[in-house]
Design an enzyme around this catalytic site. Structure first.
Site, PDB file in Angstrom:
ATOM      1  N   PRO A  11      38.857 -21.304  27.186  1.00  0.00           N
ATOM      2  CA  PRO A  11      38.137 -22.573  27.243  1.00  0.00           C
ATOM      3  C   PRO A  11      37.800 -23.055  28.649  1.00  0.00           C
ATOM      4  CG  PRO A  11      40.038 -22.750  25.795  1.00  0.00           C
ATOM      5  CD  PRO A  11      40.085 -21.390  26.393  1.00  0.00           C
ATOM      6  N   ASN A  12      36.575 -23.460  28.810  1.00  0.00           N
ATOM      7  CA  ASN A  12      36.044 -24.095  30.023  1.00  0.00           C
ATOM      8  C   ASN A  12      35.830 -23.133  31.191  1.00  0.00           C
ATOM      9  OD1 ASN A  12      36.031 -26.833  28.959  1.00  0.00           O
ATOM     10  ND2 ASN A  12      38.251 -26.669  29.010  1.00  0.00           N
ATOM     11  N   ARG A  19      33.511 -26.733  38.826  1.00  0.00           N
ATOM     12  CA  ARG A  19      34.471 -27.828  38.691  1.00  0.00           C
ATOM     13  C   ARG A  19      35.740 -27.495  39.473  1.00  0.00           C
ATOM     14  NH1 ARG A  19      33.205 -31.118  34.341  1.00  0.00           N
ATOM     15  NH2 ARG A  19      34.613 -32.525  35.414  1.00  0.00           N
ATOM     16  N   TYR A  24      40.139 -23.873  41.932  1.00  0.00           N
ATOM     17  CA  TYR A  24      39.669 -22.615  41.338  1.00  0.00           C
ATOM     18  C   TYR A  24      38.638 -21.866  42.196  1.00  0.00           C
ATOM     19  CZ  TYR A  24      42.030 -24.625  37.316  1.00  0.00           C
ATOM     20  OH  TYR A  24      42.980 -25.167  36.489  1.00  0.00           O
ATOM     21  N   ASN A  74      42.162 -14.306  30.740  1.00  0.00           N
ATOM     22  CA  ASN A  74      42.564 -15.621  31.242  1.00  0.00           C
ATOM     23  C   ASN A  74      42.408 -16.562  30.047  1.00  0.00           C
ATOM     24  OD1 ASN A  74      42.945 -18.148  32.270  1.00  0.00           O
ATOM     25  ND2 ASN A  74      41.801 -17.776  34.155  1.00  0.00           N
ATOM     26  N   ALA A  77      43.536 -22.835  28.547  1.00  0.00           N
ATOM     27  CA  ALA A  77      44.406 -23.745  27.790  1.00  0.00           C
ATOM     28  C   ALA A  77      44.988 -23.116  26.520  1.00  0.00           C
ATOM     29  CB  ALA A  77      43.649 -25.018  27.442  1.00  0.00           C
ATOM     30  N   ASP A  87      49.468 -14.487  18.137  1.00  0.00           N
ATOM     31  CA  ASP A  87      49.610 -13.516  17.043  1.00  0.00           C
ATOM     32  C   ASP A  87      48.646 -12.349  17.221  1.00  0.00           C
ATOM     33  OD1 ASP A  87      51.639 -14.921  15.828  1.00  0.00           O
ATOM     34  OD2 ASP A  87      50.327 -15.980  14.441  1.00  0.00           O
ATOM     35  N   GLU A  98      47.619 -10.864  31.578  1.00  0.00           N
ATOM     36  CA  GLU A  98      47.238 -12.283  31.545  1.00  0.00           C
ATOM     37  C   GLU A  98      46.999 -12.723  32.991  1.00  0.00           C
ATOM     38  OE1 GLU A  98      49.969 -14.846  29.404  1.00  0.00           O
ATOM     39  OE2 GLU A  98      49.243 -16.629  30.457  1.00  0.00           O
ATOM     40  N   HIS A 100      45.773 -15.825  35.683  1.00  0.00           N
ATOM     41  CA  HIS A 100      45.447 -17.221  35.989  1.00  0.00           C
ATOM     42  C   HIS A 100      45.005 -17.282  37.442  1.00  0.00           C
ATOM     43  CE1 HIS A 100      46.953 -18.734  32.182  1.00  0.00           C
ATOM     44  NE2 HIS A 100      47.922 -17.844  32.313  1.00  0.00           N
ATOM     45  N   ILE A 101      43.924 -17.963  37.673  1.00  0.00           N
ATOM     46  CA  ILE A 101      43.373 -18.056  39.028  1.00  0.00           C
ATOM     47  C   ILE A 101      44.319 -18.836  39.941  1.00  0.00           C
ATOM     48  CG2 ILE A 101      41.469 -19.035  40.381  1.00  0.00           C
ATOM     49  CD1 ILE A 101      39.685 -18.502  37.866  1.00  0.00           C
ATOM     50  N   SER A 102      44.808 -19.951  39.435  1.00  0.00           N
ATOM     51  CA  SER A 102      45.725 -20.790  40.230  1.00  0.00           C
ATOM     52  C   SER A 102      47.163 -20.326  39.998  1.00  0.00           C
ATOM     53  CB  SER A 102      45.564 -22.254  39.817  1.00  0.00           C
ATOM     54  OG  SER A 102      45.868 -22.417  38.440  1.00  0.00           O
ATOM     55  N   ARG A 107      52.044 -25.941  40.236  1.00  0.00           N
ATOM     56  CA  ARG A 107      51.303 -27.061  39.655  1.00  0.00           C
ATOM     57  C   ARG A 107      52.227 -27.867  38.730  1.00  0.00           C
ATOM     58  NH1 ARG A 107      45.600 -25.170  37.633  1.00  0.00           N
ATOM     59  NH2 ARG A 107      45.257 -27.416  37.892  1.00  0.00           N
ATOM     60  N   ARG A 111      52.323 -26.405  33.079  1.00  0.00           N
ATOM     61  CA  ARG A 111      51.345 -25.314  33.214  1.00  0.00           C
ATOM     62  C   ARG A 111      52.011 -23.939  33.306  1.00  0.00           C
ATOM     63  NH1 ARG A 111      45.984 -26.872  33.932  1.00  0.00           N
ATOM     64  NH2 ARG A 111      45.799 -29.011  34.642  1.00  0.00           N
TER      65      ARG A 111
HETATM   66  O1  CA2 Z   1      44.430 -21.033  36.832  1.00  0.00           O
HETATM   67  C1  CA2 Z   1      43.838 -20.695  35.787  1.00  0.00           C
HETATM   68  O2  CA2 Z   1      43.086 -19.722  35.729  1.00  0.00           O
HETATM   69  C2  CA2 Z   1      44.018 -21.530  34.513  1.00  0.00           C
HETATM   70  O3  CA2 Z   1      44.210 -20.606  33.441  1.00  0.00           O
HETATM   71  C3  CA2 Z   1      42.746 -22.331  34.255  1.00  0.00           C
HETATM   72  C4  CA2 Z   1      42.873 -23.208  33.008  1.00  0.00           C
HETATM   73  C5  CA2 Z   1      44.104 -24.114  33.113  1.00  0.00           C
HETATM   74  O4  CA2 Z   1      44.262 -24.867  31.928  1.00  0.00           O
HETATM   75  C6  CA2 Z   1      45.389 -23.309  33.373  1.00  0.00           C
HETATM   76  O5  CA2 Z   1      46.469 -24.185  33.555  1.00  0.00           O
HETATM   77  C7  CA2 Z   1      45.230 -22.435  34.620  1.00  0.00           C
HETATM   78  C8  CA2 Z   1      41.578 -23.965  32.717  1.00  0.00           C
HETATM   79  C9  CA2 Z   1      41.274 -25.090  33.698  1.00  0.00           C
HETATM   80  C10 CA2 Z   1      40.187 -26.004  33.224  1.00  0.00           C
HETATM   81  O6  CA2 Z   1      38.937 -25.394  33.185  1.00  0.00           O
HETATM   82  C11 CA2 Z   1      38.254 -25.180  34.357  1.00  0.00           C
HETATM   83  C12 CA2 Z   1      37.459 -24.066  34.425  1.00  0.00           C
HETATM   84  C13 CA2 Z   1      36.762 -23.790  35.591  1.00  0.00           C
HETATM   85  C14 CA2 Z   1      36.845 -24.640  36.665  1.00  0.00           C
HETATM   86  C15 CA2 Z   1      37.609 -25.775  36.572  1.00  0.00           C
HETATM   87  C16 CA2 Z   1      38.317 -26.060  35.418  1.00  0.00           C
END
Ligand code: CA2
Length: 150
Positions: A11-12, A19, A24, A74, A77, A87, A98, A100-102, A107, A111
């Protein structure tokens, strides 16, 4: 048959680069895909790259990817509440990374509690978008070693 690696984003992640760049970065999902494809092309491996904000779609793609050479995901959420994704990951026969960028551990405490991490072969967190490429390189190296078994 050509080996195939799935690059899946949750998602997102379509908004990557637009953003919260302080967290990120400014690179987009297209940049991520290009960096991963540069690796897979070099090894004549197919890369299937997709993003969705719908859990049922992610589940369908994971079912499709069950016998792929590997999965880089990735889950965004989904990693906090995506029991159906968990599952589906458990049903996969291939190695799973898996990403995660951050750095989830630097954090908010919640998270760092991915419910999916235990179903993954390994987790990369905090290396920015390099994490995706490193994950693909790892899967490619496994293919060279053993044909991709988990
Ligand atoms: O660090 C990551 O890659 C995350 O998986 C990004 C997720 C966040 O919920 C995880 O805790 C860490 C998504 C962040 C919200 O979506 C965005 C996507 C792109 C840029 C900014 C926010």
């Amino acid at each position: 048959m050509t080996a195939c690696i799935y690059l899946l984003n949750g998602p997102n992640m379509n908004l990557l680069g637009q953003r919260e760049p302080e967290i990120y970065g400014r690179k987009t999902l297209a940049d991520v895909e290009a960096q991963c494809r540069a690796v897979t092309d070099r090894h004549r491996i197919e890369l299937i790259a997709r993003q969705t904000s719908a859990e049922h779609e992610m589940v369908a793609w994971l079912q499709e990817a069950r016998q792929a050479a590997g999965i880089v995901i990735n889950p965004a959420a989904f990693c906090y509440h995506g029991v159906a994704v968990l599952d589906a990951l458990k049903m996969c026969e291939c190695p799973i990374v898996e990403v995660h960028i951050s750095n989830l551990y630097r954090r908010e405490e919640w998270r760092s509690r991915s419910i999916l991490a235990a179903a993954a072969t390994g987790v990369i967190t905090g290396l920015g978008i390099d994490g995706y490429r490193l994950a693909v390189e790892h899967l490619v190296s496994l293919l060279g070693r053993s044909g991709g078994a988990r």
